[in-house]
Structure formats: C-alpha cells, structure tokens
Design an enzyme around this catalytic site. Structure first.
Site, short mmCIF file in Angstrom:
data_model
loop_
_atom_site.label_atom_id
_atom_site.label_comp_id
_atom_site.label_asym_id
_atom_site.label_seq_id
_atom_site.Cartn_x
_atom_site.Cartn_y
_atom_site.Cartn_z
NE ARG A 104 -3.77 0.51 2.23
CZ ARG A 104 -4.92 0.52 2.92
NH1 ARG A 104 -5.04 1.27 4.01
NH2 ARG A 104 -5.93 -0.24 2.54
CG HIS A 131 -8.81 -0.12 -1.96
ND1 HIS A 131 -8.01 -1.23 -1.70
CD2 HIS A 131 -9.33 0.26 -0.76
CE1 HIS A 131 -8.06 -1.48 -0.40
NE2 HIS A 131 -8.85 -0.60 0.19
CD GLN A 134 -13.25 -2.39 0.67
OE1 GLN A 134 -12.33 -2.25 1.45
NE2 GLN A 134 -14.40 -2.97 1.02
CG ASP A 218 -13.70 5.92 0.33
OD1 ASP A 218 -13.65 5.73 1.56
OD2 ASP A 218 -12.70 5.83 -0.40
CB CYS A 258 -13.94 0.67 1.59
SG CYS A 258 -13.37 2.39 1.64
NE ARG A 286 -10.40 -5.57 1.70
CZ ARG A 286 -9.60 -4.51 1.94
NH1 ARG A 286 -10.10 -3.44 2.53
NH2 ARG A 286 -8.33 -4.52 1.58
#
Ligand code: CP
Length: 304
Positions: A104, A131, A134, A218, A258, A286
């Site tokens: 990341r 991402h 996700q 988000d 998320c 996840r």
C-alpha cells in the site's frame, strides 16, 4: 506457474475474477465451519504499508496465517524504504526471500515499478489510483446477499478517487451499470471513466440512486487529503448518504462503505445501524476474498 500481479481488477479476466468471488465464498464458508485449510504452509509474504490500515493489514496477516503461511508486516519507516533504497533493488531482494508482496503506497507508479522488477506476485493493497482488493470483497458481499451483480445498478456517491476508479473497473468487468455522483473538481479520472460505457457521471445523488441495487460511498478526505478536510466538508455537503437517499433507491438496496466511516460527514450518524447497510459483512469479506487471492496467486485455481 508464471507469476501474475494484481494491481488492478483489469489485470484479471472476467473468468478469473468470478473464480475469485466463488472461492472467496468458499473461504467464508470454511471459516464459519471452523475448517482447517493450510495450503500455504512454508510460504511467506511481505506486507508493505506506507499508509495506515486496519482491514487490509488484518486480512492479509490473519489470512496468510489461517492458510498456514506467514505475512511479514513492514513499515516503510522501519525498513530502508524511507531512506531511499531504490524500488528495483527492493523488488529483487524481496523476490529472493518471500513468495509474494502486498503493498500500500500512495504512488501507483511505485507499485507498477515494484511489480515490473519482482519475480514474485505483487498485490496492490491500495494506491491513490485504485483499491482492487476492496472490490473483491464488495462484489462477493453483493453476490452472497443478492445474487449476480451482472446487470445490476450501482450508485457511487462522493469523491471520484481510488474507490470510485475501482468501481468503474468493476462495472467494466462484471457488466453492471454504475452511476457516479461527484461534485465538480472531484470527478474520477476521465480516461478511467471513459474506459467503459457502463459508467456515467452525474451531479445529483438522488438521480444517481434511482433504481440502484447498491449504493456505495467513501470518505470525503482520503489518506493524504486531511489538510483539505474543511474545504471538502463544504464541497461534499450535498453528497452525504442518508437513510432518505437510500429510500430513493430500489426497495432491496444494499449500502456499502469500505470503512473507516466518518459519521456526520459522508454518512449520517445512524446509517450504519440501518438494515440496508452491510458494511461489517463487507469488511469480513476482506479476509475471505484476500485469502482466495493469495491462494490463487501462489497456487493457481484449485477448484471449488
Ligand atoms: N477499507 C480499507 O482498505 O480499510 P483499511 O484502510 O483499514 O485497510
């Protein structure tokens, strides 16, 4: 087996993505049943996180352990990364020592460079651009609760940033309709938006959620944008997802985020208590979807 990277959903075919979703469901069922399944015994992964993480880190660390292997958490400040060791050298050294690298970092180009020089698979654990991990969890969650997402309508409300970009890629791969409501100045990248006829950009969140089977948002200030928080609160004020907004969608609509969520900003204070919100099931996935991904990248498809 040739190494395969997962930097974007578009790195994988529709068939491979569907395999991962099905395998993620199986991983969830095995976890619920308490089944011990350890095909990654003897394998190690390096988990490099240049930005904070709760879900992604736990999913990779716990997931690797549950599959019998081990994930090493590496913060960039405790390694030579923040002291400027070239990414090419990092990629080559890691490839000598571990079986897979999850990273990341804000700069998507760094992940691409790492993947280009590594001889082991590289996974994008989130960049400022995308991402994809996700989305594996989100699609799995929708399909567990509502069936195939193909042909469904999804509304993304808010910042046209990495989650929005990955939803555009998902609309491309899974062939669902994506309505994006984002304020001026916070639209997704034009080249990503126009990569599929399935995505369209709107200004009005109420128009975006019409006939929606899934509503997603988000945070308004993603990691790295914290200094803009006050300005963004003003710009995004009309883009808060509320119970009333969900009422304007389909009767059986689901809401996903998320996480972490900022109550009172992108969602109302009470939204996560609403039965249409499935964010904890989504967060749990996840773990299961990333276990499916690790298994696929290290062993290939194993059947399900
Ligand atoms: N959704 C997500 O990636 O969570 P973390 O930032 O906590 O990993």
């Amino acid at each position: 087996m040739a190494k395969q990277d997962f930097l974007s959903l578009l790195d994988f075919s529709f068939e491979d993505l569907n395999y991962l979703i099905a395998r993620g469901k199986t991983m969830r069922q095995m976890h619920t049943a308490g089944t011990t399944y350890q095909p990654l015994r003897g394998k190690t992964g390096a988990l490099i996180l240049q930005m904070s993480s709760t879900r992604t880190r736990i999913a990779f660390e716990a997931g690797f352990a549950q599959l019998g292997g081990h994930a090493l958490f590496l913060s960039t400040k405790d390694t030579q990364i923040d002291r400027g060791e070239p990414i090419e050298d990092l990629a080559r050294v890691l490839s000598e020592m571990v079986n897979i690298v999850m990273i990341r970092t804000a700069n998507h180009g760094d992940i691409e460079q790492l993947a280009a020089h590594a001889t082991v698979p590289v996974v994008n654990a989130m960049s400022s651009l995308l991402h994809p991990c996700q989305l594996l969890a989100d699609i799995q969650t929708f399909e567990e609760l509502r069936g195939s997402i193909r042909g469904a309508t999804v509304a993304f409300i808010g910042d046209g940033y990495n989650m929005c970009h990955s939803y555009i890629n998902a609309a491309n791969r899974w062939d669902f309709k994506l309505n994006i409501a984002a304020p001026q100045g916070f639209h997704p990248h034009q080249n990503i938006l126009t990569s599929t006829a399935n995505a369209r950009l709107l200004e009005d969140p109420y128009e975006a959620v019409q006939n929606a089977d899934l509503v997603v948002t988000d945070v308004w200030s993603s990691m790295g944008h914290e200094v803009e928080t006050d300005n963004r609160r003003a710009v995004f004020a009309n883009y808060q997802v509320s119970e009333q907004l969900l009422d304007a969608a389909n009767k059986d609509v689901l809401f996903m985020h998320c996480l972490p969520a900022h109550r009172g900003e992108e969602i109302t204070a009470t939204l996560l208590n609403d039965p249409r919100a499935v964010v904890y099931h989504e967060a749990g996935n996840r773990l299961h979807s990333q276990k499916a991904l690790l298994e696929f990248l290290l062993l290939g498809p194993v059947g399900y």
